[in-house]
Design a protein around this motif. Structure first.
Motif, PDB file in Angstrom:
ATOM      1  N   THR A  35      -2.551  18.381  -0.944  1.00 11.87           N
ATOM      2  CA  THR A  35      -2.268  17.866   0.335  1.00 11.87           C
ATOM      3  C   THR A  35      -0.937  16.959  -0.148  1.00 11.87           C
ATOM      4  O   THR A  35      -0.690  16.224  -1.131  1.00 11.87           O
ATOM      5  CB  THR A  35      -3.091  17.087   1.047  1.00 11.87           C
ATOM      6  OG1 THR A  35      -3.752  15.925   0.119  1.00 11.87           O
ATOM      7  CG2 THR A  35      -4.181  18.019   1.257  1.00 11.87           C
ATOM      8  N   ILE A  36       0.136  16.628   1.057  1.00 12.16           N
ATOM      9  CA  ILE A  36       1.192  15.708   0.928  1.00 12.16           C
ATOM     10  C   ILE A  36       1.118  14.859   2.224  1.00 12.16           C
ATOM     11  O   ILE A  36       1.117  15.476   3.296  1.00 12.16           O
ATOM     12  CB  ILE A  36       2.482  16.183   0.819  1.00 12.16           C
ATOM     13  CG1 ILE A  36       2.556  17.243  -0.376  1.00 12.16           C
ATOM     14  CG2 ILE A  36       3.680  15.424   0.748  1.00 12.16           C
ATOM     15  CD1 ILE A  36       3.907  18.182  -0.579  1.00 12.16           C
ATOM     16  N   ALA A  37       0.926  13.597   1.993  1.00 17.52           N
ATOM     17  CA  ALA A  37       0.656  12.851   3.248  1.00 17.52           C
ATOM     18  C   ALA A  37       1.844  11.713   3.314  1.00 17.52           C
ATOM     19  O   ALA A  37       2.079  11.262   2.462  1.00 17.52           O
ATOM     20  CB  ALA A  37      -0.629  12.279   3.483  1.00 17.52           C
ATOM     21  N   LEU A  38       2.366  11.390   4.722  1.00 20.14           N
ATOM     22  CA  LEU A  38       3.250  10.180   4.607  1.00 20.14           C
ATOM     23  C   LEU A  38       2.802   9.327   5.556  1.00 20.14           C
ATOM     24  O   LEU A  38       2.301   9.829   6.789  1.00 20.14           O
ATOM     25  CB  LEU A  38       4.539  10.786   4.901  1.00 20.14           C
ATOM     26  CG  LEU A  38       5.774   9.753   5.026  1.00 20.14           C
ATOM     27  CD1 LEU A  38       6.149   9.512   3.431  1.00 20.14           C
ATOM     28  CD2 LEU A  38       7.108  10.520   5.332  1.00 20.14           C
TER      29      LEU A  38
ATOM     30  N   PRO B 263       0.973  -1.226  -0.145  1.00 16.70           N
ATOM     31  CA  PRO B 263       0.037   0.031  -0.139  1.00 16.70           C
ATOM     32  C   PRO B 263       0.739   1.311  -0.031  1.00 16.70           C
ATOM     33  O   PRO B 263       2.067   1.440   0.418  1.00 16.70           O
ATOM     34  CB  PRO B 263      -0.638  -0.392   1.286  1.00 16.70           C
ATOM     35  CG  PRO B 263       0.156  -1.131   2.177  1.00 16.70           C
ATOM     36  CD  PRO B 263       0.689  -1.888   1.248  1.00 16.70           C
ATOM     37  N   PRO B 264       0.285   2.324  -0.436  1.00 18.21           N
ATOM     38  CA  PRO B 264       1.007   3.545  -0.684  1.00 18.21           C
ATOM     39  C   PRO B 264       1.354   3.994   0.830  1.00 18.21           C
ATOM     40  O   PRO B 264       0.482   4.023   1.823  1.00 18.21           O
ATOM     41  CB  PRO B 264       0.348   4.533  -1.398  1.00 18.21           C
ATOM     42  CG  PRO B 264      -1.162   4.091  -1.041  1.00 18.21           C
ATOM     43  CD  PRO B 264      -1.073   2.609  -0.953  1.00 18.21           C
ATOM     44  N   ILE B 265       2.799   4.812   0.814  1.00 15.94           N
ATOM     45  CA  ILE B 265       3.248   5.347   2.129  1.00 15.94           C
ATOM     46  C   ILE B 265       3.130   6.951   1.991  1.00 15.94           C
ATOM     47  O   ILE B 265       2.995   7.878   2.777  1.00 15.94           O
ATOM     48  CB  ILE B 265       4.514   4.709   2.795  1.00 15.94           C
ATOM     49  CG1 ILE B 265       5.544   5.257   1.778  1.00 15.94           C
ATOM     50  CG2 ILE B 265       4.608   3.332   3.039  1.00 15.94           C
ATOM     51  CD1 ILE B 265       7.092   5.053   2.218  1.00 15.94           C
ATOM     52  N   LEU B 266       3.337   7.162   0.472  1.00 11.05           N
ATOM     53  CA  LEU B 266       3.407   8.668   0.444  1.00 11.05           C
ATOM     54  C   LEU B 266       2.230   8.855  -0.758  1.00 11.05           C
ATOM     55  O   LEU B 266       2.013   8.410  -1.511  1.00 11.05           O
ATOM     56  CB  LEU B 266       4.637   8.992  -0.364  1.00 11.05           C
ATOM     57  CG  LEU B 266       4.840  10.474  -0.896  1.00 11.05           C
ATOM     58  CD1 LEU B 266       4.893  11.139   0.123  1.00 11.05           C
ATOM     59  CD2 LEU B 266       6.119  10.652  -1.951  1.00 11.05           C
ATOM     60  N   THR B 267       1.406   9.873  -0.495  1.00 13.73           N
ATOM     61  CA  THR B 267       0.151  10.181  -0.954  1.00 13.73           C
ATOM     62  C   THR B 267       0.095  11.472  -1.226  1.00 13.73           C
ATOM     63  O   THR B 267       0.224  12.505  -0.237  1.00 13.73           O
ATOM     64  CB  THR B 267      -1.191   9.763  -0.374  1.00 13.73           C
ATOM     65  OG1 THR B 267      -0.967   8.550  -0.047  1.00 13.73           O
ATOM     66  CG2 THR B 267      -2.103  10.207  -0.964  1.00 13.73           C
TER      67      THR B 267
ATOM     68  N   ASP C  21      -1.390  14.299  -8.859  1.00 14.55           N
ATOM     69  CA  ASP C  21      -1.605  13.158  -7.699  1.00 14.55           C
ATOM     70  C   ASP C  21      -0.472  12.104  -7.867  1.00 14.55           C
ATOM     71  O   ASP C  21      -0.170  11.815  -9.127  1.00 14.55           O
ATOM     72  CB  ASP C  21      -2.897  12.518  -8.296  1.00 14.55           C
ATOM     73  CG  ASP C  21      -4.223  13.408  -8.093  1.00 14.55           C
ATOM     74  OD1 ASP C  21      -4.157  14.297  -7.199  1.00 14.55           O
ATOM     75  OD2 ASP C  21      -5.013  13.187  -8.690  1.00 14.55           O
ATOM     76  N   LEU C  22      -0.356  11.663  -6.767  1.00 11.91           N
ATOM     77  CA  LEU C  22       0.809  10.760  -6.617  1.00 11.91           C
ATOM     78  C   LEU C  22       0.824   9.620  -5.672  1.00 11.91           C
ATOM     79  O   LEU C  22       0.118  10.076  -4.549  1.00 11.91           O
ATOM     80  CB  LEU C  22       2.203  11.368  -6.561  1.00 11.91           C
ATOM     81  CG  LEU C  22       3.511  10.372  -6.463  1.00 11.91           C
ATOM     82  CD1 LEU C  22       3.722   9.554  -7.701  1.00 11.91           C
ATOM     83  CD2 LEU C  22       4.690  11.620  -6.377  1.00 11.91           C
ATOM     84  N   ASP C  23       0.899   8.271  -5.721  1.00  9.84           N
ATOM     85  CA  ASP C  23       1.064   7.317  -4.734  1.00  9.84           C
ATOM     86  C   ASP C  23       2.393   6.500  -4.942  1.00  9.84           C
ATOM     87  O   ASP C  23       2.595   6.235  -5.968  1.00  9.84           O
ATOM     88  CB  ASP C  23      -0.208   6.496  -4.884  1.00  9.84           C
ATOM     89  CG  ASP C  23      -1.440   7.170  -4.584  1.00  9.84           C
ATOM     90  OD1 ASP C  23      -1.648   7.712  -3.411  1.00  9.84           O
ATOM     91  OD2 ASP C  23      -2.351   6.952  -5.395  1.00  9.84           O
ATOM     92  N   MET C  24       3.137   6.301  -3.701  1.00  9.38           N
ATOM     93  CA  MET C  24       4.152   5.538  -3.750  1.00  9.38           C
ATOM     94  C   MET C  24       4.173   4.728  -2.413  1.00  9.38           C
ATOM     95  O   MET C  24       3.795   4.878  -1.354  1.00  9.38           O
ATOM     96  CB  MET C  24       5.603   6.487  -3.793  1.00  9.38           C
ATOM     97  CG  MET C  24       5.746   7.083  -4.906  1.00  9.38           C
ATOM     98  SD  MET C  24       7.308   7.910  -5.170  1.00  9.38           S
ATOM     99  CE  MET C  24       8.409   6.267  -5.101  1.00  9.38           C
TER     100      MET C  24
END
Length: 472
Positions: free
Chosen positions: A297-300, A240-244, A261-264
């Motif tokens: 937004t940037i979420a970790l 699952p993504p840790i960086l959203t 938009d980005l998921d990593m």
């Protein structure tokens, strides 16, 4: 035009260049290639009559039958054109002044440099130009001085493929003798009449088709290191993504990023590609907390990162810069400067941080005798390893690498890529270089004018063959 015979440059008893001999006819292009510290820049500076402080030179140099050369006969184009462009004067004002001084034509050199000559362009300041335009403007200023010889130091470093192709075409049309110092083997293939391969200050081999048919083991290794390599790692996300990132927008004087938009996932390796000005570096700086977005937004790990990040948040996303020399104090010991990261971002005592830094630097190929030296004495590859160690010492979840191999020779580049891809962290690679994408990335996102145009599991079509020029 140029005759160099048995050139030797020594510093503190160590030979920087030894037994260098070559000739260049009028209008020829000679390329010097080799790893960092091989003697390319020292040879180029010797042609300018400039040597490192404290060094000694022997042998013979003649340019147009003279030594020292007549003033203005030899010009130098540095790796970073901003260092020779006046930031506070308009382009046209500087060009007209040079034209009057040397009796040359501004429209003529602008045409030769593939630059516009209209009033709107001439009223700009250098910072309002792209990197490729800045490099061509530096060309134009040199052409106005009408030199007989040009020494060009890494003229395509950090440029996107289209700009690199444009600069190569500009170089090819230059009517002067040119000495190119470059790690860019594509540029060398397309321009050079004669190639000299250097290692440790000595010529390994020389000839017109060295890169096509290398004879020495070292030249073969240089060529092989620059070949595209198919990445065997599957592109599927490992979890699952840790960086959203959602709907990220950023601006300077105008919009730069629009709705990204980005998921990593943990351990994933992503390349972000695009032409100069597409928004790659701005996106990376927003992710690292170095530039404040205007929206989104940037979420970790599910936690939104604040606009003003505290030290713990800064540690979780670390940034490795393109030019390591600009990020280290020249006179400070590398060990101390790397250890400071753990003191400031993790709160470790100075002695503990120094021990951790020493072990990490040793593991990255910088033993105590190297890390104990001041930054100014290290090579570009050594400084880049130190920059990686400094970021890793913060114990980040995400590591952002911004063109970290653009100024390195193919062998050192391969070592650095192996180093960063071997780290157990989520990795974002900002790059113009198809070789970096092919060797290191599991996914690729292409940006244009601040928008994500495409995403691929491998890389954009055609990116594996760096030798194919891209038009424009």
């Amino acid at each position: 035009m140029i005759n160099v015979a048995d050139l030797k440059v020594t510093l503190n008893g160590r030979a920087l260049v030894d037994a260098m001999t070559f000739t260049a006819k009028e209008g020829q292009t000679i390329a010097l290639v080799g790893a960092s510290g091989s003697g390319k820049t020292t040879t180029g500076l010797a042609l300018l009559g400039q040597l490192p402080p404290g060094s000694e030179m022997s042998g013979r140099i003649a340019i147009d039958g003279r030594w020292p050369p007549r003033r203005g006969d030899v010009a130098y184009l540095p790796q970073h054109p901003s260092t020779v462009l006046n930031p506070v004067r308009r382009i046209g004002s500087v060009l007209r002044e040079l034209s009057r001084l040397h009796g040359t034509s501004v429209p003529g050199v602008l045409a030769a440099a593939s630059l516009p000559a209209d009033t709107e362009f001439l009223r700009r300041f250098p910072h309002q130009l792209s990197g490729g335009q800045q490099q061509r403007l530096a060309f134009a200023q040199i052409l106005l001085a009408a030199p007989k010889v040009l020494v060009a130091d890494e003229p395509t470093t950090g440029q996107d493929p289209r700009t690199r192709a444009e600069l190569t075409a500009t170089f090819a049309a230059l009517p002067i003798t040119t000495i190119v110092l470059s790690h860019d083997l594509d540029l060398v293939r397309r321009l050079a009449d004669h190639v000299i391969v250097l290692r440790g200050g000595r010529v390994q081999e020389a000839g017109p088709d060295i890169l096509g048919r290398p004879r020495s083991d070292y030249a073969r290794a240089l060529v092989e290191a620059a070949r595209p390599v198919e990445n065997p790692v599957a592109a599927e996300r490992p979890g699952p993504p840790i960086l959203t990132v959602r709907d990220l927008t950023a601006a300077y004087q105008g919009p730069v990023l629009r709705g990204i938009d980005l998921d990593m996932a943990a351990g994933e390796r992503l390349a972000i590609v695009g032409s100069s000005g597409s928004g790659k570096t701005t996106l990376a700086r927003c992710l690292a907390g170095l530039h404040r977005p205007t929206a989104g937004t940037i979420a970790l790990h599910g936690q939104r990162l604040s606009l003003r990040r505290n030290r713990a948040e800064l540690a979780r996303v670390q940034y490795i810069f393109q030019d390591p020399r600009a990020t280290f104090a020249p006179g400070g010991r590398i060990l101390d400067q790397v250890a400071r990261t753990a003191v400031r971002l993790r709160g470790l005592p100075t002695a503990v941080a120094a021990r951790e830094a020493g072990v990490l630097l040793e593991n990255m190929g910088l033993p105590a005798e190297t890390s104990g030296r001041p930054a100014r004495t290290l090579s570009g590859g050594e400084l880049q390893r130190a920059g990686i160690a400094r970021a890793v010492l913060a114990d980040p979840d995400v590591l952002i690498c911004d063109e970290i191999t653009s100024a390195l020779d193919p062998l050192t580049q391969a070592d650095i890529l192996d180093l960063v891809t071997g780290l157990r962290t989520t990795l974002i690679l900002i790059t113009h270089d198809p070789i970096v994408v092919a060797r290191s990335a599991q996914r690729v996102i292409a940006l244009k004018e601040g928008r994500a145009l495409q995403e691929r599991g491998r890389r954009p079509a055609g990116v594996a063959d760096r030798r194919q020029p891209r038009g424009g």
